[in-house]
Design a protein around this motif. Structure first.
Motif, PDB file in Angstrom:
ATOM      1  N   UNK A   1      27.812  21.380  51.472  1.00  0.00           N
ATOM      2  CA  UNK A   1      27.095  20.827  52.234  1.00  0.00           C
ATOM      3  C   UNK A   1      25.681  20.584  52.630  1.00  0.00           C
ATOM      4  N   UNK A   2      25.306  19.681  52.533  1.00  0.00           N
ATOM      5  CA  UNK A   2      23.801  19.337  52.952  1.00  0.00           C
ATOM      6  C   UNK A   2      23.250  19.501  54.613  1.00  0.00           C
ATOM      7  N   UNK A   3      22.191  20.396  54.316  1.00  0.00           N
ATOM      8  CA  UNK A   3      21.619  20.792  55.202  1.00  0.00           C
ATOM      9  C   UNK A   3      20.067  20.080  55.228  1.00  0.00           C
ATOM     10  N   UNK A   4      20.142  18.959  54.297  1.00  0.00           N
ATOM     11  CA  UNK A   4      18.505  18.047  54.593  1.00  0.00           C
ATOM     12  C   UNK A   4      17.678  18.737  53.354  1.00  0.00           C
ATOM     13  N   UNK A   5      17.775  19.277  52.716  1.00  0.00           N
ATOM     14  CA  UNK A   5      16.698  19.765  51.610  1.00  0.00           C
ATOM     15  C   UNK A   5      17.418  20.954  50.283  1.00  0.00           C
ATOM     16  N   UNK A   6      18.364  20.416  50.926  1.00  0.00           N
ATOM     17  CA  UNK A   6      19.315  21.807  49.961  1.00  0.00           C
ATOM     18  C   UNK A   6      20.677  21.593  49.881  1.00  0.00           C
ATOM     19  N   UNK A   7      21.653  21.329  49.283  1.00  0.00           N
ATOM     20  CA  UNK A   7      22.791  21.137  49.109  1.00  0.00           C
ATOM     21  C   UNK A   7      23.445  22.560  48.761  1.00  0.00           C
ATOM     22  N   UNK A   8      24.255  23.143  50.014  1.00  0.00           N
ATOM     23  CA  UNK A   8      25.034  24.346  49.866  1.00  0.00           C
ATOM     24  C   UNK A   8      26.256  24.776  49.410  1.00  0.00           C
TER      25      UNK A   8
ATOM     26  N   UNK B   1      18.787  30.692  58.352  1.00  0.00           N
ATOM     27  CA  UNK B   1      19.273  30.777  59.316  1.00  0.00           C
ATOM     28  C   UNK B   1      19.836  29.688  60.260  1.00  0.00           C
ATOM     29  N   UNK B   2      19.156  28.786  59.975  1.00  0.00           N
ATOM     30  CA  UNK B   2      18.324  26.732  60.376  1.00  0.00           C
ATOM     31  C   UNK B   2      20.125  26.551  59.446  1.00  0.00           C
ATOM     32  N   UNK B   3      19.999  27.011  58.077  1.00  0.00           N
ATOM     33  CA  UNK B   3      20.937  26.505  57.470  1.00  0.00           C
ATOM     34  C   UNK B   3      22.196  26.409  57.947  1.00  0.00           C
ATOM     35  N   UNK B   4      22.492  28.662  58.380  1.00  0.00           N
ATOM     36  CA  UNK B   4      24.048  28.473  58.713  1.00  0.00           C
ATOM     37  C   UNK B   4      24.352  27.854  59.901  1.00  0.00           C
TER      38      UNK B   4
ATOM     39  N   UNK C   1      23.221  25.179  60.425  1.00  0.00           N
ATOM     40  CA  UNK C   1      24.055  23.276  60.437  1.00  0.00           C
ATOM     41  C   UNK C   1      24.845  23.320  59.614  1.00  0.00           C
ATOM     42  N   UNK C   2      25.795  24.891  58.806  1.00  0.00           N
ATOM     43  CA  UNK C   2      26.974  24.807  58.130  1.00  0.00           C
ATOM     44  C   UNK C   2      27.929  24.692  59.293  1.00  0.00           C
ATOM     45  N   UNK C   3      27.462  26.265  60.191  1.00  0.00           N
ATOM     46  CA  UNK C   3      28.783  26.024  61.297  1.00  0.00           C
ATOM     47  C   UNK C   3      28.952  24.907  61.663  1.00  0.00           C
ATOM     48  N   UNK C   4      27.639  24.222  62.157  1.00  0.00           N
ATOM     49  CA  UNK C   4      27.817  22.578  63.421  1.00  0.00           C
ATOM     50  C   UNK C   4      28.739  21.844  62.384  1.00  0.00           C
ATOM     51  N   UNK C   5      28.607  21.678  60.563  1.00  0.00           N
ATOM     52  CA  UNK C   5      29.104  20.565  60.226  1.00  0.00           C
ATOM     53  C   UNK C   5      30.621  21.232  60.522  1.00  0.00           C
ATOM     54  N   UNK C   6      30.914  22.279  60.088  1.00  0.00           N
ATOM     55  CA  UNK C   6      32.304  22.291  60.291  1.00  0.00           C
ATOM     56  C   UNK C   6      33.281  21.816  62.500  1.00  0.00           C
ATOM     57  N   UNK C   7      31.856  21.653  62.711  1.00  0.00           N
ATOM     58  CA  UNK C   7      32.351  21.051  64.234  1.00  0.00           C
ATOM     59  C   UNK C   7      31.787  23.061  65.156  1.00  0.00           C
ATOM     60  N   UNK C   8      31.860  24.002  64.945  1.00  0.00           N
ATOM     61  CA  UNK C   8      31.148  25.174  65.699  1.00  0.00           C
ATOM     62  C   UNK C   8      30.357  25.156  66.297  1.00  0.00           C
ATOM     63  N   UNK C   9      30.358  25.677  67.981  1.00  0.00           N
ATOM     64  CA  UNK C   9      28.962  25.531  68.320  1.00  0.00           C
ATOM     65  C   UNK C   9      28.808  26.846  69.039  1.00  0.00           C
ATOM     66  N   UNK C  10      29.973  27.614  68.805  1.00  0.00           N
ATOM     67  CA  UNK C  10      29.199  29.541  69.251  1.00  0.00           C
ATOM     68  C   UNK C  10      30.726  29.900  68.624  1.00  0.00           C
ATOM     69  N   UNK C  11      30.030  31.100  67.444  1.00  0.00           N
ATOM     70  CA  UNK C  11      31.379  31.882  66.776  1.00  0.00           C
ATOM     71  C   UNK C  11      29.903  33.154  67.229  1.00  0.00           C
ATOM     72  N   UNK C  12      30.979  33.653  66.028  1.00  0.00           N
ATOM     73  CA  UNK C  12      30.574  35.392  65.249  1.00  0.00           C
ATOM     74  C   UNK C  12      29.726  35.174  64.233  1.00  0.00           C
TER      75      UNK C  12
END
Length: 139
Positions: free
Chosen positions: A8-15, A61-64, A66-77
């Motif tokens: 997943x591309x988070x802007x300046x990194x590929x995780x 934290x922003x990376x995380x 972005x990753x969850x957003x890429x999966x379509x999750x806007x609320x999570x544990x």
């Protein structure tokens, strides 16, 4: 249950992100593989790689997020272990409406009294950690 991998591309990194399971979303930051497997029996586990301790917690934290957003999750544990606990705490403090429950394991952390969501804090991984996390999630 096998985990899959995705970049997943988070802007300046590929995780590299591993994920698996089925059920409510759980972000696992720097958690051990056996914990991920135990949780995946009841939840969808998303495990992004962390950039490393030399990066600010807020960046990771922003990376995380972005990753969850890429999966379509806007609320999570969120569950963080060691370095991941610092990142999970920063994520919860910066985005309290997104992180609905939080577990912080095995890290020296600043005061956590400002947390408003249900949370679990442990100095070391206790026996039955997966069960404690599932209990926190009400599962």
């Amino acid at each position: 249950m096998p985990f899959r991998e995705r970049h997943i591309d988070v802007g300046d990194a590929d995780l590299l992100v591993t994920f698996g399971g089925a059920g409510p979303p759980l972000l696992l930051l720097h958690g051990p593989s056996d914990l991920a497997l135990a949780l995946a029996a009841r939840v969808t586990v998303v495990r992004p790689q962390l950039r490393g301790a030399e990066f600010p917690d807020r960046t990771m934290a922003r990376d995380a997020l972005d990753v969850m957003g890429d999966f379509g999750y806007d609320r999570f544990t969120a569950v963080g272990h060691d370095l991941g606990a610092r990142v999970a705490l920063r994520l919860a403090l910066d985005h309290p409406g997104t992180v609905v429950r939080l577990a912080l394991i095995g890290a020296a952390l600043p005061d956590v009294r400002r947390l408003t969501m249900p949370h679990l804090v442990a100095d070391a991984p206790p026996p039955g950690l997966a069960r404690a996390i599932l209990d926190l999630m009400g599962l």
